[in-house]
Design a protein around this motif. Structure first.
Motif, PDB file in Angstrom:
ATOM      1  N   ALA A 110      19.606  13.588 -12.641  1.00 49.42           N
ATOM      2  CA  ALA A 110      19.098  12.933 -13.838  1.00 49.42           C
ATOM      3  C   ALA A 110      20.233  12.827 -14.837  1.00 49.42           C
ATOM      4  O   ALA A 110      20.926  13.802 -15.118  1.00 49.42           O
ATOM      5  CB  ALA A 110      17.942  13.730 -14.427  1.00 49.42           C
ATOM      6  N   GLY A 111      20.445  11.626 -15.363  1.00 49.10           N
ATOM      7  CA  GLY A 111      21.496  11.386 -16.340  1.00 49.10           C
ATOM      8  C   GLY A 111      20.913  11.095 -17.708  1.00 49.10           C
ATOM      9  O   GLY A 111      19.734  11.371 -17.971  1.00 49.10           O
ATOM     10  N   GLU A 120      22.026   3.888  -8.254  1.00 52.94           N
ATOM     11  CA  GLU A 120      21.669   4.243  -9.621  1.00 52.94           C
ATOM     12  C   GLU A 120      20.475   3.412 -10.059  1.00 52.94           C
ATOM     13  O   GLU A 120      20.316   2.268  -9.652  1.00 52.94           O
ATOM     14  CB  GLU A 120      22.854   3.993 -10.556  1.00 52.94           C
ATOM     15  CG  GLU A 120      22.650   4.546 -11.942  1.00 52.94           C
ATOM     16  CD  GLU A 120      23.920   4.483 -12.774  1.00 52.94           C
ATOM     17  OE1 GLU A 120      23.808   4.080 -13.937  1.00 52.94           O
ATOM     18  OE2 GLU A 120      24.989   4.836 -12.250  1.00 52.94           O
ATOM     19  N   GLY A 121      19.649   4.017 -10.896  1.00 55.04           N
ATOM     20  CA  GLY A 121      18.491   3.309 -11.414  1.00 55.04           C
ATOM     21  C   GLY A 121      17.777   4.141 -12.446  1.00 55.04           C
ATOM     22  O   GLY A 121      18.347   5.049 -13.044  1.00 55.04           O
ATOM     23  N   LEU A 135      18.912   7.775 -13.201  1.00 53.21           N
ATOM     24  CA  LEU A 135      18.938   8.562 -11.970  1.00 53.21           C
ATOM     25  C   LEU A 135      20.117   8.118 -11.132  1.00 53.21           C
ATOM     26  O   LEU A 135      20.373   6.922 -10.997  1.00 53.21           O
ATOM     27  CB  LEU A 135      17.651   8.371 -11.177  1.00 53.21           C
ATOM     28  CG  LEU A 135      16.370   8.872 -11.832  1.00 53.21           C
ATOM     29  CD1 LEU A 135      15.171   8.503 -10.980  1.00 53.21           C
ATOM     30  CD2 LEU A 135      16.427  10.374 -12.044  1.00 53.21           C
ATOM     31  N   GLN A 136      20.825   9.081 -10.560  1.00 53.33           N
ATOM     32  CA  GLN A 136      21.949   8.791  -9.675  1.00 53.33           C
ATOM     33  C   GLN A 136      21.677   9.426  -8.323  1.00 53.33           C
ATOM     34  O   GLN A 136      21.323  10.602  -8.238  1.00 53.33           O
ATOM     35  CB  GLN A 136      23.247   9.325 -10.266  1.00 53.33           C
ATOM     36  CG  GLN A 136      23.608   8.643 -11.565  1.00 53.33           C
ATOM     37  CD  GLN A 136      24.825   9.263 -12.218  1.00 53.33           C
ATOM     38  OE1 GLN A 136      25.099  10.444 -12.048  1.00 53.33           O
ATOM     39  NE2 GLN A 136      25.557   8.450 -12.968  1.00 53.33           N
ATOM     40  N   TRP A 165      15.292   1.062  -8.671  1.00 52.87           N
ATOM     41  CA  TRP A 165      16.728   1.157  -8.430  1.00 52.87           C
ATOM     42  C   TRP A 165      17.398  -0.112  -8.925  1.00 52.87           C
ATOM     43  O   TRP A 165      16.859  -1.199  -8.780  1.00 52.87           O
ATOM     44  CB  TRP A 165      17.017   1.354  -6.936  1.00 52.87           C
ATOM     45  CG  TRP A 165      16.562   2.687  -6.457  1.00 52.87           C
ATOM     46  CD1 TRP A 165      15.478   2.943  -5.674  1.00 52.87           C
ATOM     47  CD2 TRP A 165      17.147   3.939  -6.765  1.00 52.87           C
ATOM     48  NE1 TRP A 165      15.356   4.286  -5.476  1.00 52.87           N
ATOM     49  CE2 TRP A 165      16.371   4.929  -6.138  1.00 52.87           C
ATOM     50  CE3 TRP A 165      18.243   4.334  -7.528  1.00 52.87           C
ATOM     51  CZ2 TRP A 165      16.667   6.279  -6.231  1.00 52.87           C
ATOM     52  CZ3 TRP A 165      18.540   5.679  -7.622  1.00 52.87           C
ATOM     53  CH2 TRP A 165      17.761   6.636  -6.988  1.00 52.87           C
ATOM     54  N   GLU A 166      18.596   0.026  -9.502  1.00 54.85           N
ATOM     55  CA  GLU A 166      19.350  -1.129  -9.989  1.00 54.85           C
ATOM     56  C   GLU A 166      20.426  -1.553  -8.996  1.00 54.85           C
ATOM     57  O   GLU A 166      20.737  -2.722  -8.892  1.00 54.85           O
ATOM     58  CB  GLU A 166      19.959  -0.821 -11.352  1.00 54.85           C
ATOM     59  CG  GLU A 166      18.890  -0.672 -12.407  1.00 54.85           C
ATOM     60  CD  GLU A 166      19.429  -0.191 -13.730  1.00 54.85           C
ATOM     61  OE1 GLU A 166      20.674  -0.144 -13.908  1.00 54.85           O
ATOM     62  OE2 GLU A 166      18.609   0.155 -14.590  1.00 54.85           O
TER      63      GLU A 166
END
Length: 191
Positions: free
Chosen positions: A6-7, A47-48, A12-13, A53-54
Motif C-alpha cells: 500500500a502506497g 500499480e493501481g 497499490l503496488q 489496476w492502471e
C-alpha cells in the motif's frame, strides 16, 4: 511469490516473482464477453488503486495468450509486455524485445509492438539494422514496418520483399513467386 504494498493515497503496488516449483508467474483474466487471457512471465509488476489496476508489466520471457469467443488463440511473446488499463479494459500495450505474434496460421516477428485499444490499431517495428518478418501458409515477407489497415487487414511497408508460395501468375500454380514492392497488403484471410 507475490507482494502487494500500500502506497500513498490508496495506491497499490504489485510485485510477483516466480513460484519455486514452476519458475513462472501466471495471471489469468476472464471476461464473459471478451473470453479469457493467460499471461506467463518471469516477473510481474503493476500499480493501481483499490478499484482497478492502471498498468501491469510482464518482465523476462513474457507470453500472453488470448482466447476470444468463437476464434482461435492469439499468442504474443516478448521480453517485456506492458499493458495500460482503464476500468479493467486495455487502453494500450507495448511489447519489446524479440516480439512474436501468432494467430491461426499467421505470424509476425519484430522488436517493438505498439497497440492502441481505442482504435484497435497496431504497429510492429524492427530492431535497428533488422527487418520485420511476417508470414502465412501462402506468403512470407520482410519489411521495414508492419501496421494495421482498414477492415482488419495488415499493411507491410518499406522495401517489402517475399515469396508467394503458389504464384500462378506465370508458370505452374504450385511454383513459388518472388516479389518486391514499396508496400503490400495482407488481407485478414492471409492472402
Amino acid at each position: 511469490d507475490t507482494e502487494l504494498r500500500a502506497g500513498e493515497e490508496g495506491r497499490l503496488q504489485l510485485t510477483a516473482d516466480p513460484a519455486p516449483d514452476t519458475g513462472w508467474v501466471g495471471l489469468l483474466q476472464r471476461d464473459p464477453a471478451m473470453g479469457w487471457r493467460e499471461l506467463n512471465a518471469w516477473r510481474l509488476v503493476g500499480e493501481g488503486s483499490r478499484d482497478s489496476w492502471e498498468w501491469i508489466e510482464a518482465q523476462g520471457l513474457a507470453c500472453v495468450t488470448d482466447f476470444a469467443p468463437g476464434s482461435g488463440a492469439r499468442v504474443l511473446a516478448a521480453e517485456r509486455v506492458r499493458v495500460e488499463l482503464a476500468g479493467g479494459r486495455t487502453t494500450s500495450a507495448v511489447a519489446e524485445g524479440s516480439v512474436r505474434v501468432e494467430s491461426d496460421d499467421q505470424w509476425a516477428e519484430g522488436d517493438r509492438l505498439s497497440f492502441s485499444g481505442g482504435s484497435q490499431s497496431f504497429s510492429l517495428m524492427p530492431a535497428e539494422g533488422r527487418r520485420v518478418s511476417v508470414g502465412t501458409t501462402e506468403v512470407t515477407c520482410v519489411c521495414d514496418a508492419l501496421e494495421s489497415a482498414d477492415g482488419g487487414n495488415v499493411s507491410a511497408r518499406g522495401n517489402v520483399g517475399g515469396v508467394l508460395r503458389r504464384g500462378a501468375l506465370w508458370g505452374a500454380a504450385d511454383s513459388p513467386m518472388r516479389f518486391a514492392a514499396d508496400s503490400a497488403l495482407v488481407s485478414r484471410r492471409g492472402d
